[in-house]
Motif scaffolding. Structure first.
Motif, PDB file in Angstrom:
ATOM      1  N   ASP A  18       6.547  19.177   7.402  1.00 37.46           N
ATOM      2  CA  ASP A  18       7.505  19.143   8.510  1.00 37.46           C
ATOM      3  C   ASP A  18       8.568  18.120   8.126  1.00 37.46           C
ATOM      4  O   ASP A  18       8.368  16.915   8.267  1.00 37.46           O
ATOM      5  CB  ASP A  18       6.800  18.744   9.803  1.00 37.46           C
ATOM      6  N   LYS A  19       9.680  18.611   7.609  1.00 31.19           N
ATOM      7  CA  LYS A  19      10.689  17.695   7.075  1.00 31.19           C
ATOM      8  C   LYS A  19      11.392  16.899   8.159  1.00 31.19           C
ATOM      9  O   LYS A  19      11.886  15.798   7.893  1.00 31.19           O
ATOM     10  CB  LYS A  19      11.711  18.465   6.234  1.00 31.19           C
ATOM     11  N   ASP A  20      11.461  17.435   9.369  1.00 29.71           N
ATOM     12  CA  ASP A  20      12.143  16.721  10.453  1.00 29.71           C
ATOM     13  C   ASP A  20      11.342  15.511  10.932  1.00 29.71           C
ATOM     14  O   ASP A  20      11.913  14.521  11.385  1.00 29.71           O
ATOM     15  CB  ASP A  20      12.407  17.672  11.616  1.00 29.71           C
ATOM     16  N   ASN A  21      10.023  15.594  10.840  1.00 30.15           N
ATOM     17  CA  ASN A  21       9.161  14.505  11.271  1.00 30.15           C
ATOM     18  C   ASN A  21       8.505  13.773  10.104  1.00 30.15           C
ATOM     19  O   ASN A  21       7.599  12.969  10.308  1.00 30.15           O
ATOM     20  CB  ASN A  21       8.079  15.036  12.216  1.00 30.15           C
TER      21      ASN A  21
ATOM     22  N   TYR B 110      12.641   7.071   1.946  1.00 31.41           N
ATOM     23  CA  TYR B 110      11.195   7.247   1.947  1.00 31.41           C
ATOM     24  C   TYR B 110      10.696   7.234   0.506  1.00 31.41           C
ATOM     25  O   TYR B 110      11.383   7.708  -0.415  1.00 31.41           O
ATOM     26  CB  TYR B 110      10.812   8.562   2.632  1.00 31.41           C
ATOM     27  N   VAL B 111       9.503   6.675   0.326  1.00 32.11           N
ATOM     28  CA  VAL B 111       8.877   6.622  -0.992  1.00 32.11           C
ATOM     29  C   VAL B 111       7.533   7.351  -0.900  1.00 32.11           C
ATOM     30  O   VAL B 111       6.667   6.961  -0.119  1.00 32.11           O
ATOM     31  CB  VAL B 111       8.668   5.171  -1.465  1.00 32.11           C
ATOM     32  N   ASN B 112       7.408   8.392  -1.682  1.00 40.89           N
ATOM     33  CA  ASN B 112       6.201   9.224  -1.681  1.00 40.89           C
ATOM     34  C   ASN B 112       5.518   9.054  -3.036  1.00 40.89           C
ATOM     35  O   ASN B 112       5.974   9.590  -4.048  1.00 40.89           O
ATOM     36  CB  ASN B 112       6.587  10.687  -1.444  1.00 40.89           C
ATOM     37  N   VAL B 113       4.440   8.290  -3.059  1.00 41.48           N
ATOM     38  CA  VAL B 113       3.717   7.982  -4.286  1.00 41.48           C
ATOM     39  C   VAL B 113       2.387   8.725  -4.276  1.00 41.48           C
ATOM     40  O   VAL B 113       1.648   8.686  -3.289  1.00 41.48           O
ATOM     41  CB  VAL B 113       3.462   6.466  -4.413  1.00 41.48           C
ATOM     42  N   GLN B 114       2.080   9.412  -5.371  1.00 39.53           N
ATOM     43  CA  GLN B 114       0.808  10.129  -5.474  1.00 39.53           C
ATOM     44  C   GLN B 114       0.261  10.022  -6.883  1.00 39.53           C
ATOM     45  O   GLN B 114       1.015   9.900  -7.851  1.00 39.53           O
ATOM     46  CB  GLN B 114       0.990  11.613  -5.138  1.00 39.53           C
ATOM     47  N   ASN B 115      -1.056  10.068  -6.988  1.00 32.45           N
ATOM     48  CA  ASN B 115      -1.675  10.211  -8.297  1.00 32.45           C
ATOM     49  C   ASN B 115      -1.465  11.626  -8.793  1.00 32.45           C
ATOM     50  O   ASN B 115      -1.551  12.581  -8.021  1.00 32.45           O
ATOM     51  CB  ASN B 115      -3.175   9.925  -8.230  1.00 32.45           C
ATOM     52  N   GLY B 116      -1.210  11.771 -10.071  1.00 29.82           N
ATOM     53  CA  GLY B 116      -1.007  13.108 -10.593  1.00 29.82           C
ATOM     54  C   GLY B 116      -0.706  13.105 -12.075  1.00 29.82           C
ATOM     55  O   GLY B 116      -0.842  12.089 -12.767  1.00 29.82           O
ATOM     56  N   ILE B 117      -0.299  14.270 -12.566  1.00 35.57           N
ATOM     57  CA  ILE B 117       0.071  14.452 -13.972  1.00 35.57           C
ATOM     58  C   ILE B 117       1.585  14.597 -14.017  1.00 35.57           C
ATOM     59  O   ILE B 117       2.149  15.562 -13.476  1.00 35.57           O
ATOM     60  CB  ILE B 117      -0.625  15.689 -14.568  1.00 35.57           C
TER      61      ILE B 117
ATOM     62  N   ASP C 259       0.851  -1.189   0.000  1.00 39.02           N
ATOM     63  CA  ASP C 259       0.000   0.000   0.000  1.00 39.02           C
ATOM     64  C   ASP C 259       0.889   1.243   0.000  1.00 39.02           C
ATOM     65  O   ASP C 259       1.561   1.538   0.990  1.00 39.02           O
ATOM     66  CB  ASP C 259      -0.899  -0.011   1.236  1.00 39.02           C
ATOM     67  N   TYR C 260       0.873   1.973  -1.120  1.00 36.34           N
ATOM     68  CA  TYR C 260       1.691   3.179  -1.248  1.00 36.34           C
ATOM     69  C   TYR C 260       0.845   4.454  -1.170  1.00 36.34           C
ATOM     70  O   TYR C 260       1.305   5.530  -1.588  1.00 36.34           O
ATOM     71  CB  TYR C 260       2.458   3.160  -2.575  1.00 36.34           C
ATOM     72  N   SER C 261      -0.355   4.344  -0.635  1.00 39.13           N
ATOM     73  CA  SER C 261      -1.207   5.531  -0.548  1.00 39.13           C
ATOM     74  C   SER C 261      -0.728   6.507   0.512  1.00 39.13           C
ATOM     75  O   SER C 261      -1.129   7.674   0.516  1.00 39.13           O
ATOM     76  CB  SER C 261      -2.658   5.123  -0.262  1.00 39.13           C
ATOM     77  N   LYS C 262       0.114   6.043   1.430  1.00 37.90           N
ATOM     78  CA  LYS C 262       0.728   6.903   2.430  1.00 37.90           C
ATOM     79  C   LYS C 262       2.242   6.855   2.280  1.00 37.90           C
ATOM     80  O   LYS C 262       2.779   5.969   1.604  1.00 37.90           O
ATOM     81  CB  LYS C 262       0.307   6.472   3.837  1.00 37.90           C
ATOM     82  N   LEU C 263       2.924   7.784   2.914  1.00 39.86           N
ATOM     83  CA  LEU C 263       4.383   7.805   2.865  1.00 39.86           C
ATOM     84  C   LEU C 263       4.939   6.481   3.390  1.00 39.86           C
ATOM     85  O   LEU C 263       4.515   5.987   4.435  1.00 39.86           O
ATOM     86  CB  LEU C 263       4.910   8.976   3.695  1.00 39.86           C
ATOM     87  N   VAL C 264       5.894   5.905   2.660  1.00 38.52           N
ATOM     88  CA  VAL C 264       6.448   4.600   2.996  1.00 38.52           C
ATOM     89  C   VAL C 264       7.929   4.733   3.345  1.00 38.52           C
ATOM     90  O   VAL C 264       8.684   5.411   2.631  1.00 38.52           O
ATOM     91  CB  VAL C 264       6.278   3.618   1.819  1.00 38.52           C
TER      92      VAL C 264
ATOM     93  N   SER D 214       1.827  24.308   7.649  1.00 38.05           N
ATOM     94  CA  SER D 214       3.181  23.878   7.347  1.00 38.05           C
ATOM     95  C   SER D 214       4.195  24.565   8.257  1.00 38.05           C
ATOM     96  O   SER D 214       3.995  25.701   8.689  1.00 38.05           O
ATOM     97  CB  SER D 214       3.518  24.202   5.890  1.00 38.05           C
ATOM     98  N   VAL D 215       5.276  23.872   8.545  1.00 39.43           N
ATOM     99  CA  VAL D 215       6.403  24.483   9.244  1.00 39.43           C
ATOM    100  C   VAL D 215       7.057  25.499   8.309  1.00 39.43           C
ATOM    101  O   VAL D 215       7.127  25.297   7.098  1.00 39.43           O
ATOM    102  CB  VAL D 215       7.425  23.409   9.674  1.00 39.43           C
ATOM    103  N   TYR D 216       7.521  26.611   8.881  1.00 43.59           N
ATOM    104  CA  TYR D 216       8.162  27.652   8.087  1.00 43.59           C
ATOM    105  C   TYR D 216       9.674  27.435   8.090  1.00 43.59           C
ATOM    106  O   TYR D 216      10.289  27.358   9.144  1.00 43.59           O
ATOM    107  CB  TYR D 216       7.826  29.029   8.656  1.00 43.59           C
ATOM    108  N   TYR D 217      10.266  27.332   6.888  1.00 47.89           N
ATOM    109  CA  TYR D 217      11.712  27.170   6.753  1.00 47.89           C
ATOM    110  C   TYR D 217      12.288  28.363   6.008  1.00 47.89           C
ATOM    111  O   TYR D 217      11.698  28.866   5.053  1.00 47.89           O
ATOM    112  CB  TYR D 217      12.032  25.889   5.978  1.00 47.89           C
TER     113      TYR D 217
END
Length: 355
Positions: A127-130, A81-88, A60-65, A294-297
């Motif tokens: 939040d890139k740290d978490n 980490y593998v971030n899979v999303q539907n898109g163009i 299941d790749y619907s969430k961050l893996v 979102s966290v501000y960077y």
């Protein structure tokens, strides 16, 4: 494609800062995909403790893996980490190019066409740290793009007959006359909207961001300080010079006329009629950030939480999701495909400069 029913093309990946990003065509389910990958001979690939075989093991790749890769002898492990999303894919590639070029941890992109939201995606991390994935409904800071919302509130009051563009808020009888004893008689609502009030941010001093004098003051205290200590540099309407301060004043005009906090009236005047739910005044610290904020960077080392967002509300304090920015744009664009929240004469006033 042969390993995944529904896929008609190979979906390649993009590696950015330890995360593999993969775009899957819209409509293809993400909950039972088989990934094809290459690792060193004998290396072990695991997700949630389950051994993965390239092109064979579904997941299941619907969430961050989170993927663990262990060397053949077990002496070393690496995590990805593998971030899979539907898109163009064509759109997403442009976004990833931009993220890579400027080392951006997260981006939100929304596209509207003929009054309708047609594409909304979050990329990277809120939040890139978490490793908190940035979703389309997450809110990010607007900075000075907050100002058109203050203008919208003023235009709502204008349409309701509660003020005129020629009104002088600091003059005798004006809505701010009693609140601020040191008066600036000639400045009009129009001059604040158009950055022509005469009180502006000179090269060495911006009242809304100066570190030594006004930054620790509230917005009310800042206005009191400025009207007491600074003279107009020119007659209202005479010259354009960008002014954060002018839009701070407009926020207080809104509050004085309505008897409501600025954010509350903003919701009533424009956000709710447009169906925008994820636009708010931001918070001051990372620990107190709102849900889906979102966290501000900062890219240059600036303290991203060094400003009081409540103080900056009407001139630079809003946060918003990009889908809701598109909803607002469609509700104010004067097009025929979707009813606007203002009559045409108000829309004309908002975009046409003074004579």
């Amino acid at each position: 494609p042969k390993d995944n029913p529904g896929l008609t093309t190979t979906c390649s990946h993009r590696l950015l800062a330890g995360t593999y990003y993969v775009t899957i065509p819209i409509g293809v389910p993400l909950d039972n995909l088989k990934a094809t990958f290459n690792v060193s001979d004998g290396a072990k690939v695991e997700i949630d403790g389950k051994t993965m075989t390239s092109g064979v093991t579904p997941h299941d790749y619907s969430k961050l893996v989170r993927v663990k890769v262990t060397s053949m002898d077990g002496s070393a492990s690496a995590y990805y980490y593998v971030n899979v999303q539907n898109g163009i894919d064509k759109i997403d590639k442009m976004v990833y190019d931009f993220m890579e070029k400027y080392s951006i941890p997260g981006i939100s992109v929304s596209i509207a066409h003929k009054g309708k939201l047609v594409y909304a995606r979050g990329y990277g991390y809120a939040d890139k740290d978490n490793y908190e994935r940035l979703e389309p409904n997450y809110m990010l800071r607007l900075a000075s793009c907050s100002k058109p919302f203050a203008s919208m509130c003023i235009m709502r009051l204008l349409d309701e007959g509660k003020l005129k563009l020629t009104d002088r808020p600091f003059a005798l009888g004006g809505v701010l006359y009693e609140q601020f004893p040191d008066h600036k008689e000639q400045m009009t609502i129009r001059s604040f909207l158009e950055h022509t009030s005469g009180i502006n941010q000179a090269a060495k001093f911006d009242p809304m961001f100066d570190n030594n004098i006004t930054k620790q003051l509230s917005n009310i205290e800042t206005i009191k300080y400025v009207v007491k200590n600074f003279d107009s540099n020119y007659a209202p309407g005479e010259k354009y010079q960008y002014s954060n301060f002018g839009y701070c004043v407009l926020g207080r005009v809104v509050e004085a006329i309505t008897g409501m906090p600025y954010e509350d009236y903003l919701k009533q005047a424009g956000l709710q009629p447009a169906g925008a739910k994820n636009i708010r005044v931001g918070t001051n610290g990372q620990a107190s950030r709102l849900p889906n904020e979102s966290v501000y960077y900062s890219q240059d080392g600036t303290n991203g939480y060094g400003n009081d967002m409540k103080r900056l509300d009407s001139c630079g304090g809003l946060i918003a999701s990009t889908p809701d920015l598109m909803r607002m744009a469609c509700a104010l664009d004067g097009q025929d495909d979707r009813p606007d929240i203002f009559p045409q004469y108000i829309l004309d006033l908002m975009v046409n400069p003074s004579d």
